[in-house]
Design a protein around this motif. Structure first.
Motif, PDB file in Angstrom:
ATOM      1  N   GLN B   6     -22.634  95.467-130.581  1.00  0.00           N
ATOM      2  CA  GLN B   6     -22.195  95.348-131.966  1.00  0.00           C
ATOM      3  C   GLN B   6     -20.755  95.827-132.120  1.00  0.00           C
ATOM      4  N   ARG B   7     -20.446  96.963-131.491  1.00  0.00           N
ATOM      5  CA  ARG B   7     -19.086  97.478-131.621  1.00  0.00           C
ATOM      6  C   ARG B   7     -18.073  96.526-131.005  1.00  0.00           C
ATOM      7  N   SER B   8     -18.373  96.025-129.805  1.00  0.00           N
ATOM      8  CA  SER B   8     -17.444  95.119-129.148  1.00  0.00           C
ATOM      9  C   SER B   8     -17.226  93.857-129.976  1.00  0.00           C
ATOM     10  N   ALA B   9     -18.277  93.416-130.673  1.00  0.00           N
ATOM     11  CA  ALA B   9     -18.201  92.124-131.338  1.00  0.00           C
ATOM     12  C   ALA B   9     -17.645  92.190-132.750  1.00  0.00           C
ATOM     13  N   SER B  10     -17.240  93.382-133.200  1.00  0.00           N
ATOM     14  CA  SER B  10     -16.723  93.486-134.562  1.00  0.00           C
ATOM     15  C   SER B  10     -15.212  93.621-134.553  1.00  0.00           C
ATOM     16  N   SER B  11     -14.576  92.892-135.442  1.00  0.00           N
ATOM     17  CA  SER B  11     -13.142  93.079-135.596  1.00  0.00           C
ATOM     18  C   SER B  11     -12.912  94.207-136.589  1.00  0.00           C
ATOM     19  N   VAL B  12     -11.827  94.946-136.388  1.00  0.00           N
ATOM     20  CA  VAL B  12     -11.474  96.049-137.279  1.00  0.00           C
ATOM     21  C   VAL B  12     -10.164  95.696-137.969  1.00  0.00           C
ATOM     22  N   LEU B  13     -10.228  95.644-139.300  1.00  0.00           N
ATOM     23  CA  LEU B  13      -9.063  95.222-140.089  1.00  0.00           C
ATOM     24  C   LEU B  13      -8.440  96.413-140.813  1.00  0.00           C
ATOM     25  N   SER B  14      -7.121  96.457-140.799  1.00  0.00           N
ATOM     26  CA  SER B  14      -6.417  97.473-141.581  1.00  0.00           C
ATOM     27  C   SER B  14      -5.139  96.863-142.147  1.00  0.00           C
ATOM     28  N   THR B  15      -4.502  97.575-143.079  1.00  0.00           N
ATOM     29  CA  THR B  15      -3.278  97.070-143.712  1.00  0.00           C
ATOM     30  C   THR B  15      -2.194  98.137-143.589  1.00  0.00           C
ATOM     31  N   PRO B  16      -1.443  98.093-142.472  1.00  0.00           N
ATOM     32  CA  PRO B  16      -0.448  99.134-142.199  1.00  0.00           C
ATOM     33  C   PRO B  16       0.709  99.160-143.190  1.00  0.00           C
ATOM     34  N   SER B  17       0.978  98.054-143.839  1.00  0.00           N
ATOM     35  CA  SER B  17       2.003  98.036-144.892  1.00  0.00           C
ATOM     36  C   SER B  17       1.550  97.015-145.926  1.00  0.00           C
ATOM     37  N   ASP B  18       2.290  96.899-147.026  1.00  0.00           N
ATOM     38  CA  ASP B  18       1.808  96.017-148.099  1.00  0.00           C
ATOM     39  C   ASP B  18       2.052  94.543-147.820  1.00  0.00           C
ATOM     40  N   ARG B  19       2.721  94.210-146.710  1.00  0.00           N
ATOM     41  CA  ARG B  19       2.886  92.803-146.342  1.00  0.00           C
ATOM     42  C   ARG B  19       2.267  92.477-144.990  1.00  0.00           C
ATOM     43  N   GLU B  20       1.402  93.375-144.488  1.00  0.00           N
ATOM     44  CA  GLU B  20       0.818  93.166-143.169  1.00  0.00           C
ATOM     45  C   GLU B  20      -0.707  93.272-143.182  1.00  0.00           C
ATOM     46  N   VAL B  21      -1.291  92.578-142.221  1.00  0.00           N
ATOM     47  CA  VAL B  21      -2.707  92.758-141.910  1.00  0.00           C
ATOM     48  C   VAL B  21      -2.792  92.960-140.403  1.00  0.00           C
ATOM     49  N   HIS B  22      -3.581  93.948-140.011  1.00  0.00           N
ATOM     50  CA  HIS B  22      -3.711  94.314-138.597  1.00  0.00           C
ATOM     51  C   HIS B  22      -5.192  94.169-138.229  1.00  0.00           C
ATOM     52  N   ILE B  23      -5.476  93.388-137.182  1.00  0.00           N
ATOM     53  CA  ILE B  23      -6.864  93.182-136.780  1.00  0.00           C
ATOM     54  C   ILE B  23      -7.014  93.436-135.284  1.00  0.00           C
ATOM     55  N   GLU B  24      -7.996  94.283-134.943  1.00  0.00           N
ATOM     56  CA  GLU B  24      -8.283  94.566-133.534  1.00  0.00           C
ATOM     57  C   GLU B  24      -9.671  94.059-133.183  1.00  0.00           C
ATOM     58  N   ARG B  25      -9.796  93.601-131.950  1.00  0.00           N
ATOM     59  CA  ARG B  25     -11.087  93.090-131.486  1.00  0.00           C
ATOM     60  C   ARG B  25     -11.130  93.271-129.970  1.00  0.00           C
ATOM     61  N   VAL B  26     -12.263  93.750-129.451  1.00  0.00           N
ATOM     62  CA  VAL B  26     -12.414  93.938-128.008  1.00  0.00           C
ATOM     63  C   VAL B  26     -13.291  92.824-127.445  1.00  0.00           C
ATOM     64  N   PHE B  27     -12.858  92.257-126.321  1.00  0.00           N
ATOM     65  CA  PHE B  27     -13.618  91.206-125.640  1.00  0.00           C
ATOM     66  C   PHE B  27     -14.050  91.687-124.255  1.00  0.00           C
ATOM     67  N   ASP B  28     -15.266  91.279-123.878  1.00  0.00           N
ATOM     68  CA  ASP B  28     -15.792  91.655-122.565  1.00  0.00           C
ATOM     69  C   ASP B  28     -15.291  90.704-121.491  1.00  0.00           C
ATOM     70  N   ALA B  29     -13.992  90.710-121.280  1.00  0.00           N
ATOM     71  CA  ALA B  29     -13.400  89.822-120.277  1.00  0.00           C
ATOM     72  C   ALA B  29     -12.040  90.392-119.886  1.00  0.00           C
ATOM     73  N   PRO B  30     -11.595  90.089-118.675  1.00  0.00           N
ATOM     74  CA  PRO B  30     -10.288  90.616-118.248  1.00  0.00           C
ATOM     75  C   PRO B  30      -9.136  89.956-119.012  1.00  0.00           C
ATOM     76  N   CYS B  31      -8.042  90.660-119.033  1.00  0.00           N
ATOM     77  CA  CYS B  31      -6.877  90.268-119.822  1.00  0.00           C
ATOM     78  C   CYS B  31      -6.396  88.846-119.496  1.00  0.00           C
ATOM     79  N   GLU B  32      -6.318  88.523-118.219  1.00  0.00           N
ATOM     80  CA  GLU B  32      -5.785  87.206-117.837  1.00  0.00           C
ATOM     81  C   GLU B  32      -6.655  86.071-118.390  1.00  0.00           C
ATOM     82  N   LEU B  33      -7.969  86.305-118.408  1.00  0.00           N
ATOM     83  CA  LEU B  33      -8.877  85.263-118.908  1.00  0.00           C
ATOM     84  C   LEU B  33      -8.732  85.099-120.424  1.00  0.00           C
ATOM     85  N   VAL B  34      -8.602  86.219-121.113  1.00  0.00           N
ATOM     86  CA  VAL B  34      -8.428  86.146-122.569  1.00  0.00           C
ATOM     87  C   VAL B  34      -7.104  85.449-122.901  1.00  0.00           C
ATOM     88  N   TRP B  35      -6.081  85.783-122.144  1.00  0.00           N
ATOM     89  CA  TRP B  35      -4.780  85.118-122.338  1.00  0.00           C
ATOM     90  C   TRP B  35      -4.929  83.603-122.182  1.00  0.00           C
TER      91      TRP B  35
END
Lengths: 162, 162
Positions: B6-35
């Motif tokens: 559940q934790r891996s599959a959820s994106s986490v959204l935040s708003t670091p400034s009033d014109r930005e949206v920041h979203i983090e998400r973890v994937f169960d795969a190596p970096c090169e494959l995600v790229w």
């Protein structure tokens, strides 16, 4: 007459906020003619490139339409492109602008055409940047000088058409 | 395991400034494959459209290159496009994004791919808007829900490829 001409032919630049540039310029031509000079390809090529050959690769002057111009200057080719957000003839054009040299850095230009009631038209462009740094970079790149060269060519075109 | 997934599959959204949206998400795969999943058309079509057919009309993953995707959804076709500002494999992609429904409203997306050292990759996207209103409009449009649907499809693709 000399002073009058001088005033008409000068653009006035201001910075209403830290991410904007505002430029006003008066042209000795009626609003409908100035609008045509900003939106018809046969006319744009006669002033936009400041004497350099301009190739219009794409120009769909409608909401959602794309534009792309390539200026053939002495130092090489410079591509510019964007998309129309709003087209309200002959009063208002809103479009994006980016230069190939800084791809993905997008300016929103809002241009209004005001009939001054005496056969002249005031053209006002407000440019909105994503960041202060992009705005200041554009200001220090000779933006106003380039625009003044284009607008001087537009003066000549409007006189010829009028 | 359920909570972990559940934790891996959820994106986490935040708003670091009033014109930005920041979203983090973890994937169960190596970096090169995600790229690869973010940059290769044969892979993008398998997740970006959230199960809808996706037509890639243009995709030049290089600085200055353009991209344009058309999603064929039940309520019609939705076009999206933009241009790459920076391409640094497999770490960082910066590109613009606009939706045909609001042409000329341009978001700058900065996406980083962080190797977590355990076979997983954190994908972080910061979206910068020209105005607060555009940012808030995107937030209220169901941006995160749509992204979570895409990312769920990406989970499946990565599991299949892995």
């Amino acid at each position: 007459m000399g002073a009058q001409t001088q005033r008409s032919a000068s653009s006035v630049l201001s910075t209403p906020s830290d991410r904007e540039v505002h430029i006003e310029r008066v042209f000795d031509a009626p609003c409908e003619l100035v609008w045509r000079a900003f939106t018809e390809p046969d006319l744009i090529v006669q002033w936009w490139g400041r004497g350099n050959r301009l190739v219009i690769e794409r120009l769909d002057v409608e909401r959602g339409g794309h534009w792309r111009f390539v200026e053939h200057a002495s130092d090489g080719r410079h591509g510019f492109e964007g998309r129309y957000r709003e087209v309200t003839p002959p009063e208002r054009l809103v479009s994006t602008f980016e230069w190939d040299g800084m791809p993905g850095y997008v300016v929103v230009n809002t241009t209004t055409f005001d009939d001054l009631g005496d056969g002249r038209t005031r053209v006002t462009t407000t440019s909105l940047f994503h960041t202060i740094e992009e705005r200041d970079g554009m200001l220090s790149s000779g933006m106003q000088e380039g625009l003044d060269q284009s607008y001087a060519a537009l003066d000549q075109l409007l006189a010829k058409l009028g």
